[in-house]
Design a protein around this motif. Structure first.
Motif, PDB file in Angstrom:
ATOM      1  N   PRO A  96      24.710  31.974 -16.471  1.00 54.90           N
ATOM      2  CA  PRO A  96      25.275  32.002 -17.829  1.00 54.90           C
ATOM      3  C   PRO A  96      24.612  32.995 -18.762  1.00 54.90           C
ATOM      4  O   PRO A  96      25.263  33.491 -19.681  1.00 54.90           O
ATOM      5  CB  PRO A  96      25.082  30.571 -18.330  1.00 54.90           C
ATOM      6  N   VAL A  97      23.336  33.269 -18.578  1.00 51.93           N
ATOM      7  CA  VAL A  97      22.661  34.255 -19.443  1.00 51.93           C
ATOM      8  C   VAL A  97      21.959  35.297 -18.563  1.00 51.93           C
ATOM      9  O   VAL A  97      20.767  35.532 -18.661  1.00 51.93           O
ATOM     10  CB  VAL A  97      21.669  33.587 -20.430  1.00 51.93           C
ATOM     11  N   GLY A  98      22.754  35.918 -17.728  1.00 54.93           N
ATOM     12  CA  GLY A  98      22.210  36.874 -16.780  1.00 54.93           C
ATOM     13  C   GLY A  98      21.646  38.136 -17.410  1.00 54.93           C
ATOM     14  O   GLY A  98      20.944  38.899 -16.741  1.00 54.93           O
ATOM     15  N   ASP A  99      21.954  38.374 -18.676  1.00 55.11           N
ATOM     16  CA  ASP A  99      21.439  39.562 -19.353  1.00 55.11           C
ATOM     17  C   ASP A  99      20.111  39.300 -20.058  1.00 55.11           C
ATOM     18  O   ASP A  99      19.588  40.191 -20.732  1.00 55.11           O
ATOM     19  CB  ASP A  99      22.464  40.096 -20.351  1.00 55.11           C
ATOM     20  N   ILE A 100      19.554  38.112 -19.902  1.00 51.52           N
ATOM     21  CA  ILE A 100      18.249  37.799 -20.475  1.00 51.52           C
ATOM     22  C   ILE A 100      17.221  37.784 -19.353  1.00 51.52           C
ATOM     23  O   ILE A 100      17.461  37.212 -18.286  1.00 51.52           O
ATOM     24  CB  ILE A 100      18.247  36.433 -21.187  1.00 51.52           C
ATOM     25  N   SER A 101      16.079  38.430 -19.589  1.00 54.01           N
ATOM     26  CA  SER A 101      14.980  38.373 -18.626  1.00 54.01           C
ATOM     27  C   SER A 101      13.802  37.661 -19.271  1.00 54.01           C
ATOM     28  O   SER A 101      13.651  37.652 -20.498  1.00 54.01           O
ATOM     29  CB  SER A 101      14.580  39.779 -18.157  1.00 54.01           C
ATOM     30  N   PHE A 102      12.971  37.063 -18.428  1.00 52.34           N
ATOM     31  CA  PHE A 102      11.962  36.132 -18.925  1.00 52.34           C
ATOM     32  C   PHE A 102      10.546  36.476 -18.459  1.00 52.34           C
ATOM     33  O   PHE A 102      10.339  37.083 -17.404  1.00 52.34           O
ATOM     34  CB  PHE A 102      12.292  34.713 -18.450  1.00 52.34           C
ATOM     35  N   CYS A 103       9.611  35.992 -19.277  1.00 48.12           N
ATOM     36  CA  CYS A 103       8.199  35.947 -18.905  1.00 48.12           C
ATOM     37  C   CYS A 103       7.813  34.463 -18.888  1.00 48.12           C
ATOM     38  O   CYS A 103       7.467  33.903 -19.932  1.00 48.12           O
ATOM     39  CB  CYS A 103       7.337  36.717 -19.902  1.00 48.12           C
ATOM     40  N   PRO A 104       7.926  33.795 -17.749  1.00 50.88           N
ATOM     41  CA  PRO A 104       7.563  32.387 -17.687  1.00 50.88           C
ATOM     42  C   PRO A 104       6.062  32.190 -17.896  1.00 50.88           C
ATOM     43  O   PRO A 104       5.247  32.950 -17.365  1.00 50.88           O
ATOM     44  CB  PRO A 104       7.969  31.969 -16.267  1.00 50.88           C
ATOM     45  N   THR A 105       5.717  31.183 -18.661  1.00 50.21           N
ATOM     46  CA  THR A 105       4.319  30.838 -18.926  1.00 50.21           C
ATOM     47  C   THR A 105       4.231  29.315 -19.013  1.00 50.21           C
ATOM     48  O   THR A 105       5.139  28.674 -19.553  1.00 50.21           O
ATOM     49  CB  THR A 105       3.834  31.452 -20.249  1.00 50.21           C
ATOM     50  N   GLY A 106       3.149  28.789 -18.475  1.00 49.32           N
ATOM     51  CA  GLY A 106       2.977  27.333 -18.506  1.00 49.32           C
ATOM     52  C   GLY A 106       3.167  26.766 -17.120  1.00 49.32           C
ATOM     53  O   GLY A 106       4.299  26.618 -16.654  1.00 49.32           O
ATOM     54  N   GLY A 107       2.064  26.478 -16.430  1.00 51.04           N
ATOM     55  CA  GLY A 107       2.145  25.959 -15.074  1.00 51.04           C
ATOM     56  C   GLY A 107       2.182  27.025 -13.997  1.00 51.04           C
ATOM     57  O   GLY A 107       2.387  26.721 -12.825  1.00 51.04           O
ATOM     58  N   ILE A 108       1.981  28.288 -14.385  1.00 49.10           N
ATOM     59  CA  ILE A 108       1.929  29.368 -13.399  1.00 49.10           C
ATOM     60  C   ILE A 108       0.518  29.410 -12.820  1.00 49.10           C
ATOM     61  O   ILE A 108      -0.471  29.322 -13.550  1.00 49.10           O
ATOM     62  CB  ILE A 108       2.271  30.731 -14.021  1.00 49.10           C
ATOM     63  N   ASN A 109       0.416  29.575 -11.506  1.00 54.55           N
ATOM     64  CA  ASN A 109      -0.886  29.618 -10.841  1.00 54.55           C
ATOM     65  C   ASN A 109      -0.786  30.514  -9.612  1.00 54.55           C
ATOM     66  O   ASN A 109       0.313  30.982  -9.263  1.00 54.55           O
ATOM     67  CB  ASN A 109      -1.339  28.197 -10.472  1.00 54.55           C
ATOM     68  N   PRO A 110      -1.911  30.760  -8.930  1.00 53.75           N
ATOM     69  CA  PRO A 110      -1.860  31.675  -7.777  1.00 53.75           C
ATOM     70  C   PRO A 110      -0.915  31.215  -6.671  1.00 53.75           C
ATOM     71  O   PRO A 110      -0.403  32.044  -5.905  1.00 53.75           O
ATOM     72  CB  PRO A 110      -3.308  31.703  -7.283  1.00 53.75           C
ATOM     73  N   ASP A 111      -0.670  29.911  -6.578  1.00 53.11           N
ATOM     74  CA  ASP A 111       0.185  29.398  -5.511  1.00 53.11           C
ATOM     75  C   ASP A 111       1.667  29.662  -5.747  1.00 53.11           C
ATOM     76  O   ASP A 111       2.440  29.761  -4.788  1.00 53.11           O
ATOM     77  CB  ASP A 111      -0.043  27.896  -5.333  1.00 53.11           C
ATOM     78  N   TYR A 154       7.606  33.155  -8.697  1.00 48.60           N
ATOM     79  CA  TYR A 154       8.170  33.444 -10.015  1.00 48.60           C
ATOM     80  C   TYR A 154       8.525  34.922 -10.138  1.00 48.60           C
ATOM     81  O   TYR A 154       9.608  35.281 -10.609  1.00 48.60           O
ATOM     82  CB  TYR A 154       7.185  33.061 -11.121  1.00 48.60           C
ATOM     83  N   LEU A 155       7.602  35.779  -9.718  1.00 46.40           N
ATOM     84  CA  LEU A 155       7.827  37.217  -9.858  1.00 46.40           C
ATOM     85  C   LEU A 155       8.994  37.715  -9.009  1.00 46.40           C
ATOM     86  O   LEU A 155       9.556  38.773  -9.288  1.00 46.40           O
ATOM     87  CB  LEU A 155       6.548  37.984  -9.491  1.00 46.40           C
ATOM     88  N   SER A 156       9.360  36.960  -7.981  1.00 43.96           N
ATOM     89  CA  SER A 156      10.451  37.380  -7.107  1.00 43.96           C
ATOM     90  C   SER A 156      11.834  37.079  -7.692  1.00 43.96           C
ATOM     91  O   SER A 156      12.843  37.543  -7.162  1.00 43.96           O
ATOM     92  CB  SER A 156      10.331  36.700  -5.741  1.00 43.96           C
ATOM     93  N   GLN A 157      11.873  36.334  -8.791  1.00 44.14           N
ATOM     94  CA  GLN A 157      13.156  36.000  -9.409  1.00 44.14           C
ATOM     95  C   GLN A 157      13.741  37.218 -10.124  1.00 44.14           C
ATOM     96  O   GLN A 157      13.022  37.952 -10.802  1.00 44.14           O
ATOM     97  CB  GLN A 157      12.998  34.837 -10.390  1.00 44.14           C
ATOM     98  N   SER A 158      15.045  37.390 -10.003  1.00 42.99           N
ATOM     99  CA  SER A 158      15.694  38.589 -10.547  1.00 42.99           C
ATOM    100  C   SER A 158      15.635  38.650 -12.069  1.00 42.99           C
ATOM    101  O   SER A 158      15.713  39.744 -12.650  1.00 42.99           O
ATOM    102  CB  SER A 158      17.153  38.645 -10.097  1.00 42.99           C
ATOM    103  N   GLU A 183      -7.083  39.929  -8.075  1.00 43.34           N
ATOM    104  CA  GLU A 183      -6.105  39.252  -7.235  1.00 43.34           C
ATOM    105  C   GLU A 183      -4.745  39.182  -7.927  1.00 43.34           C
ATOM    106  O   GLU A 183      -3.695  39.382  -7.297  1.00 43.34           O
ATOM    107  CB  GLU A 183      -6.591  37.839  -6.897  1.00 43.34           C
ATOM    108  N   ALA A 184      -4.757  38.873  -9.225  1.00 45.56           N
ATOM    109  CA  ALA A 184      -3.511  38.782  -9.973  1.00 45.56           C
ATOM    110  C   ALA A 184      -2.820  40.135 -10.071  1.00 45.56           C
ATOM    111  O   ALA A 184      -1.585  40.222 -10.032  1.00 45.56           O
ATOM    112  CB  ALA A 184      -3.778  38.221 -11.370  1.00 45.56           C
ATOM    113  N   ALA A 185      -3.608  41.190 -10.213  1.00 43.34           N
ATOM    114  CA  ALA A 185      -3.029  42.525 -10.306  1.00 43.34           C
ATOM    115  C   ALA A 185      -2.282  42.890  -9.033  1.00 43.34           C
ATOM    116  O   ALA A 185      -1.251  43.562  -9.066  1.00 43.34           O
ATOM    117  CB  ALA A 185      -4.121  43.553 -10.597  1.00 43.34           C
ATOM    118  N   MET A 186      -2.768  42.408  -7.901  1.00 47.04           N
ATOM    119  CA  MET A 186      -2.089  42.659  -6.634  1.00 47.04           C
ATOM    120  C   MET A 186      -0.754  41.936  -6.551  1.00 47.04           C
ATOM    121  O   MET A 186       0.200  42.412  -5.929  1.00 47.04           O
ATOM    122  CB  MET A 186      -2.989  42.217  -5.473  1.00 47.04           C
TER     123      MET A 186
END
Length: 209
Positions: A149-164, A169-173, A203-206
């Motif tokens: 429905p809002v395919g023209d919006i891109s996001f920076c998810p924050t909250g609960g993001i971790n190395p696992d 998350y980054l693989s989402q279009s 590690e995060a930069a990779m």
């Protein structure tokens, strides 16, 4: 359209979210992050030392792109810009803050937590938004659900993001970056463990390269 946040992003798409309580921590913390590949920093306005730290890092750490997080009011918006912040971030947007943002040409990443908020922000010219708190809202399932429905919006998810889950998350279009506290959590900052923070930054930069 509002100025794009992505014009400030280059290289890794991981933004460390920082709380700085001691002004003396500002330089070694920022340098440990920038030197290990994370140049985009979000310093939250969650401490009395925040604005001083923002000014110090903006003026003295070469290569750092200093963002100011946890902006809730127009007064904080103005203070963040005056301190040298290069972009702003909010967990959500009130009516008054949105009015102030619409009068500003400062790059800003407003927070959204529902489709209605996403549409309101899009109407105000923000096609890039912070999804917060991402994990509570459904995380990747939420991102997939709104991609239609809002395919023209891109996001920076924050909250609960971790190395696992960061790579997922980054693989989402519809994700252009992620933010997280795991790289420089408050306990490591208080302990002044710049080596461990630097290791986590590398590690995060990779992840996002």
């Amino acid at each position: 359209m509002h100025p794009s946040i992505t014009t400030l992003l280059n290289g890794p798409k991981v933004i460390p979210v920082l709380v700085i309580e001691d002004p003396e921590d500002a330089l070694p913390l920022a340098r440990s992050l920038v030197d290990n590949g994370l140049s985009i920093l979000e310093i939250t306005l969650r401490s009395d030392a925040a604005l001083n730290a923002i000014e110090t890092i903006a003026n003295q750490v070469e290569g750092a792109v200093v963002g100011v997080g946890s902006i809730l009011t127009e007064a904080q918006l103005n203070a963040a810009q005056s301190a040298g912040g290069q972009f702003g971030v909010s967990p959500g947007v009130s009516f008054k803050l949105l009015q102030a943002l619409e009068m500003s040409d400062w790059p800003f990443l407003p927070g959204a937590g529902s489709l209605s908020e996403m549409l309101t922000l899009r109407d105000a010219g923000f096609s890039q938004q912070k999804l917060f708190p991402a994990a509570v809202l459904g995380g990747i399932s939420m991102l997939k659900a709104v991609a239609g429905p809002v395919g023209d919006i891109s996001f920076c998810p924050t909250g609960g993001i971790n190395p696992d889950n960061a790579r997922d998350y980054l693989s989402q279009s519809n994700v252009f970056a992620i933010g997280g506290t795991w790289i420089a959590p408050l306990d490591l900052v208080r302990a002044k463990d710049w080596d461990e923070i630097g290791r986590r930054a590398a590690e995060a930069a990779m992840l996002g390269s």
